[in-house]
Motif scaffolding. Structure first.
Motif, PDB file in Angstrom:
ATOM      1  N   LEU A   1       0.758  -0.949  -0.032  1.00  7.99           N
ATOM      2  CA  LEU A   1       0.060   0.081  -0.030  1.00  7.99           C
ATOM      3  C   LEU A   1       0.949   1.266   0.046  1.00  7.99           C
ATOM      4  O   LEU A   1       0.685   2.138  -0.656  1.00  7.99           O
TER       5      LEU A   1
ATOM      6  N   SER B   1      -5.926   2.042   6.714  1.00  9.33           N
ATOM      7  CA  SER B   1      -5.572   2.555   5.548  1.00  9.33           C
ATOM      8  C   SER B   1      -5.306   4.067   5.689  1.00  9.33           C
ATOM      9  O   SER B   1      -5.246   4.582   6.596  1.00  9.33           O
TER      10      SER B   1
ATOM     11  N   GLN C   1      -1.337   4.406   4.137  1.00 12.22           N
ATOM     12  CA  GLN C   1      -1.614   3.399   4.952  1.00 12.22           C
ATOM     13  C   GLN C   1      -1.513   3.838   6.468  1.00 12.22           C
ATOM     14  O   GLN C   1      -0.499   4.496   6.726  1.00 12.22           O
TER      15      GLN C   1
ATOM     16  N   PHE D   1      -4.017  -3.265  -3.852  1.00 17.02           N
ATOM     17  CA  PHE D   1      -2.725  -2.551  -3.394  1.00 17.02           C
ATOM     18  C   PHE D   1      -2.620  -1.174  -4.112  1.00 17.02           C
ATOM     19  O   PHE D   1      -1.777  -0.257  -3.522  1.00 17.02           O
TER      20      PHE D   1
ATOM     21  N   GLY E   1      -4.283   1.411  -4.627  1.00 19.24           N
ATOM     22  CA  GLY E   1      -4.890   2.327  -4.049  1.00 19.24           C
ATOM     23  C   GLY E   1      -5.676   3.382  -5.006  1.00 19.24           C
ATOM     24  O   GLY E   1      -5.900   4.774  -4.766  1.00 19.24           O
TER      25      GLY E   1
END
Lengths: 555, 430
Positions: A539, B41, B257, B404, B406
């Motif tokens: 992420l 997140s 994140q 992943f 985003g």
């Protein structure tokens, strides 16, 4: 830096692992003009993949007492030269009821063997062994598998191998040697049969150049045959691959010795705030640059540890490591039984190639004496009579052990943070901390899961041969903690860019290089809880990959 | 305990499914193990195709969704004839409950993604973002101070300011970022973002910060302030109070994140579920049995009495919350052993390492693996038929999109959550 590159030296050392760094240091301490070249970064081959233990040579005790004596004595030299890099690893070898009579016999045998080994322990500052009852063993390690009948407790020294390499390279540098990382050897310059220099290529700027010398010492470990082949000389190795797994935390109070399916011994040992499981030992025939970690190797290690510590199956494995032992060639032997002995090969005698020596074989714990042997041979060829001084000369940082609490108070830092710094920098910790006096913002941590001071990274960039950001990994353990990078790589590249004036595109490339190197060793172990870590890590980087105008941005 | 609809998972998709089902008038129970992907997140609402390189190609939301459907047949946006009304209904439902944190305005949502200043000095793109995030425009404040707190490690103000200035150099009217060191150090050093935010929830710590910022601002021509995302854990109230006291706009950098935005969002979702009479069970579901004709039994890990429901929505996310696991190196959905897909292909027998690629940034199978549903959010089997009557799913447990990247995660959570919640409620037998 091109203008400053010298074109002539006395000795060129090829390889920046522990052997190359050790030889360069020994040569430099004897006043010999030396350049060390390494195609990657210092300590990123076999040295990086080592278990990081300095054994006293227990395995030779029955066959060759003299080797045990020498090994223990040399372990003592290393311990005294770099006390800051050393940590004691208590090792427990438990025996279980299911092993039956054989187990009990082994326990008694081990007890007797270690009693013999105890005579050598004082040479390296080790403690005498202890025989433990089942209750005692379980009191020390409550999570041992069922059915412990007893154990033997001994100890060996663990060492921060990359920092040991850096310390040797630093000392070489401070005694006049030049350390050139990211510099590949592409060929030899010959005059007749004799080698009179090397052709080099800078792997970062691509420049090719020559360096004249009287002698080349090939310390390239598993790459040594490749290097020798460039001179049409031969080095015969039988390299064996060793794989380690790293867990996200310290899982026990001691290291554990476990039996693998084939009867070999596998360790699980605490290292920094992780645990390391290792190792495998298998013949390897492939390209040393293309090592990978296989499914069966992971299973082999987990199976071995599981029988002693069942919870290993639920542990989070954060990465794997693979390396090649540069073991000397022998026929008709199992990998484990191959000699860990070393040889200094004078290719003038063996291949009619004067001017080239190869230091082959050996093991981490013998690095100093190996370097001494190679340097003695080099000195004889160069008619230098200066004696070896590495037995008693402290390595950089190793002359004294500073007081972590006092330094923490002086610089208003946590003692824990300062102690970790001392573990890497020894008595040079204050040089790092001085940077904070001028700029307090350097007293912060780059990393979120382990305290790595910004000052330490800056110091490494200025003084420890850092040529690209990912070199910081071995200098200050950056991105090597339990989270394996949730952004510290981005911060480090940013810091490097500020320090060296890196362009946006170059910074983006450096991030890619580093992330790919980390991924290479994480990819084989992805499972269980580590997948959650991988999701978070991705992420961070995937959301930023297209978005960073400077860091990894679209060009 | 018994519910008409049982939702498993309290992240954005599960909470949205629960809200949709509750609106339909059925009794909803929501069980959750702990905080997962939503809580961890960055709190940005990237609805569709919110990557900057793609803005030119797909500027507004409708076009971005259409583009996604056209390119990716297995994408959760592609299973419904028109996901846009679902997205709108979900955003409308959350507008009031989340109003302290977000302005979930449908008109704004439909515009092109905006560039938000990220904590690493990058720009992150999303259609909607927390109120305290700074969207870079050419009409806002001209001189923005990037606050460097002496105690707080990960936020490198000087580097952030330099990055942003360099990135925006060619945009006339873009703001100028200047680092502003603030000598503010709570006693413990090396605080993580959430720890510092928790410390700042205490009034005396917040007051100390205000005083330090005030004196640092003296003599500067700074028109607005950009902080690390640490201004309080519960609400972004501190940003507003600082703004009032300092008489200038106060922003927090956004994050990808593991941020306070995620924690604030999660807390607000839980509060909203409470307020809407959704029964919350904060326990870990360990197994789901749907074999007894139209009634599910959910067993709990701690041995509590099992829960029954006629319809179940799985909203257990990907790896972070344990929605997908890897056992023996094989992917598995642990609660109901649902069939897994990579794109449109079933992957039941395929091994994780065979599906990963050597390049870190290459499209990794683990980002795309997940469940597939029909247009009502029903879990499908390998042949494309409902896997188990009454079993629905939504959110990041779905496959077919890059979980992943985003760029559309919140869009998937909201549309698929609303879809599954509605369908589960309409099929439920009270």
């Amino acid at each position: 830096m091109n203008a400053k590159r010298k074109t002539e030296t006395t000795v060129v050392v090829v390889g920046g692992g522990i052997n190359g760094a050790g030889v360069a240091r020994d040569l430099a301490l004897r006043g010999i003009d030396t350049v060390l070249v390494e195609k990657g970064d210092i300590a990123r081959g076999t040295s990086w993949a080592s278990s990081g233990m300095i054994h006293g040579g227990l395995r030779y005790l029955l066959s060759d007492v003299h080797t045990t004596y020498k090994s223990s004595k040399d372990a003592g030299y290393i311990k005294n030269a770099a006390p800051h890099l050393i940590f004691r690893i208590p090792l427990m070898m438990p025996t279980f009821a299911h092993e039956g009579l054989r187990g009990r016999v082994m326990l008694s045998g081990a007890d007797a063997l270690f009693a013999h080994y105890d005579r050598f322990q004082p040479l390296k500052g080790g403690w005498p062994h202890k025989r433990l009852s089942a209750q005692e063993a379980r009191a020390i390690e409550p999570r041992l598998a069922e059915g412990v009948v007893g154990a033997v407790l001994t100890d060996e020294w663990g060492i921060d191998v990359p920092r040991l390499c850096i310390a040797n390279a630093l000392d070489a540098h401070e005694h006049g040697a030049e350390i050139r990382s990211w510099t590949a050897l592409t060929g030899f310059i010959r005059e007749g049969a004799r080698i009179v220099g090397v052709s080099l290529r800078d792997e970062l700027d691509g420049e090719r150049y020559e360096l004249r010398c009287k002698l080349v010492v090939n310390c390239a470990g598993p790459w040594a045959p490749k290097v020798a082949a460039l001179a049409k000389a031969e080095v015969k190795l039988r390299p064996a691959k060793g794989v380690h797994l790293v867990l996200d935390r310290r899982v026990g109070n001691t290291g554990l010795i476990c039996n693998a399916i084939d009867g070999r011994q596998v360790f699980i040992i605490p290292h920094e705030n992780t645990s390391v499981i290792g190792t495998t030992d298998d013949d390897y025939y492939g390209d040393p640059d293309r090592l990978d970690v296989g499914e069966d190797e992971i299973e082999y290690l987990l199976w071995a540890v599981e029988s002693v510590w069942p919870e290993v199956r639920r542990a989070r494995i954060v990465k794997s490591i693979a390396g090649l032992r540069p073991t000397l060639f022998e026929r008709a032997k199992y990998e484990d039984d191959l000699t860990r002995d070393h040889r200094v090969i004078d290719h003038a005698k063996e291949d009619r190639v004067p001017g080239l020596l190869t230091l082959a074989g050996g093991k981490l714990a013998a690095y100093r004496i190996m370097a001494q042997d190679a340097t003695d041979t080099a000195c004889a060829l160069l008619n230098v009579t200066a004696p070896c001084r590495t037995q008693l000369t402290p390595l950089p940082g190793g002359a004294a052990m500073p007081d972590a609490f006092a330094l923490a108070q002086e610089f208003d830092l946590d003692a824990y943070v300062v102690k970790r710094l001392i573990d890497r920098q020894g008595d040079r910790a204050d040089r790092v901390l001085e940077l904070i006096r001028d700029d307090p913002s350097l007293g912060r941590s780059l990393c979120e899961c382990e305290p790595v001071l910004v000052a330490e990274a800056v110091y490494a960039m200025r003084h420890e041969f850092v040529r690209r950001p990912s070199d910081l990994l071995t200098r200050c353990r950056l991105a090597e903690g339990p989270c394996q990078d949730m952004g510290c790589i981005l911060r480090a590249v940013e810091l490097f860019a500020c320090e060296r004036g890196l362009s946006s595109n170059d910074a983006a490339r450096e991030i890619d290089v580093w992330l790919n190197d980390k991924w290479r060793w994480r990819r084989p172990i992805l499972s269980g809880a580590q997948l959650a870590n991988e999701e978070l890590l991705r992420l961070t980087h995937q959301a930023l990959k297209p978005a960073l105008p400077r860091l990894g941005g679209v060009s | 305990m018994r519910g008409d609809v049982l939702v498993i998972g309290a992240g954005l998709s599960g909470a949205t499914a629960a809200m949709a089902a509750r609106r339909a008038g059925v009794r909803v129970v929501l069980a959750y193990r702990g905080f997962g992907r939503t809580a961890l997140s960055g709190g940005l609402f990237a609805l569709a195709n919110a990557a900057p390189s793609k803005i030119a190609a797909a500027s507004d939301l409708a076009r971005a969704i259409a583009e996604t459907r056209r390119l990716h047949a297995a994408h959760p946006f592609a299973v419904d004839p028109d996901p846009l009304p679902l997205l709108r209904a979900a955003l409308d439902a959350w507008r009031r409950p989340l109003s302290a944190l977000y302005d979930l305005d449908w008109a704004v949502a439909q515009e092109a993604p905006k560039a938000y200043v990220h904590e690493f000095g990058a720009l992150c793109y999303a259609q909607l973002a927390p109120r305290s995030c700074l969207a870079v425009t050419t009409q806002g404040p001209r001189r923005i101070g990037v606050v460097e707190l002496a105690s707080f490690a990960p936020f490198m103000a000087a580097a952030i300011a330099r990055n942003l200035n360099e990135a925006l150099a060619e945009n006339a009217g873009a703001p100028d970022f200047v680092p502003l060191p603030v000598p503010f150090a709570p006693r413990a050093r090396y605080l993580l973002p959430a720890q510092l935010a928790a410390a700042l929830d205490r009034p005396e710590v917040a007051a100390a910060l205000l005083a330090a910022v005030k004196s640092a601002l003296r003599g500067t021509a700074i028109e607005a302030l950009l902080f690390a995302p640490v201004l309080g854990l519960g609400t972004p109230d501190l940003a507003r109070r600082l703004a009032d006291a300092l008489e200038l706009p106060v922003f927090e950098a956004c994050a990808a994140q593991n941020s306070v935005f995620g924690l604030r969002l999660q807390n607000a979702l839980i509060a909203a579920l409470h307020a809407n009479d959704i029964e919350l069970v904060h326990e870990s579901v360990s197994a789901l049995d749907g074999s007894s004709g139209g009634v599910f039994q959910a067993a709990f890990a701690n041995g509590s009495a099992p829960l029954t429901a006629s319809r179940v929505v799985l909203a257990t996310g990907k790896f972070l919350a344990g929605g997908l696991t890897v056992e023996g190196r094989m992917w598995r959905e642990p609660l109901a052993d649902c069939p897994l897909f990579l794109g449109a292909e079933p992957i039941r027998e395929r091994h994780i390492s065979h599906l990963s690629q050597a390049d870190f940034f290459a499209a990794q199978a683990m980002a795309y693996v997940g469940l597939q549903t029909d247009a009502a959010g029903r879990v499908l089997d390998e042949r494309g038929r409902p896997y188990c009557p009454g079993l629905f799913t939504c959110g990041h447990l779905l496959g077919g999109f890059d979980a992943f990247a985003g760029t559309d995660g919140a869009g998937v959570d909201l549309t698929s959550g609303w879809r599954a919640g509605q369908a589960a409620a309409s099929e439920a037998q009270p």
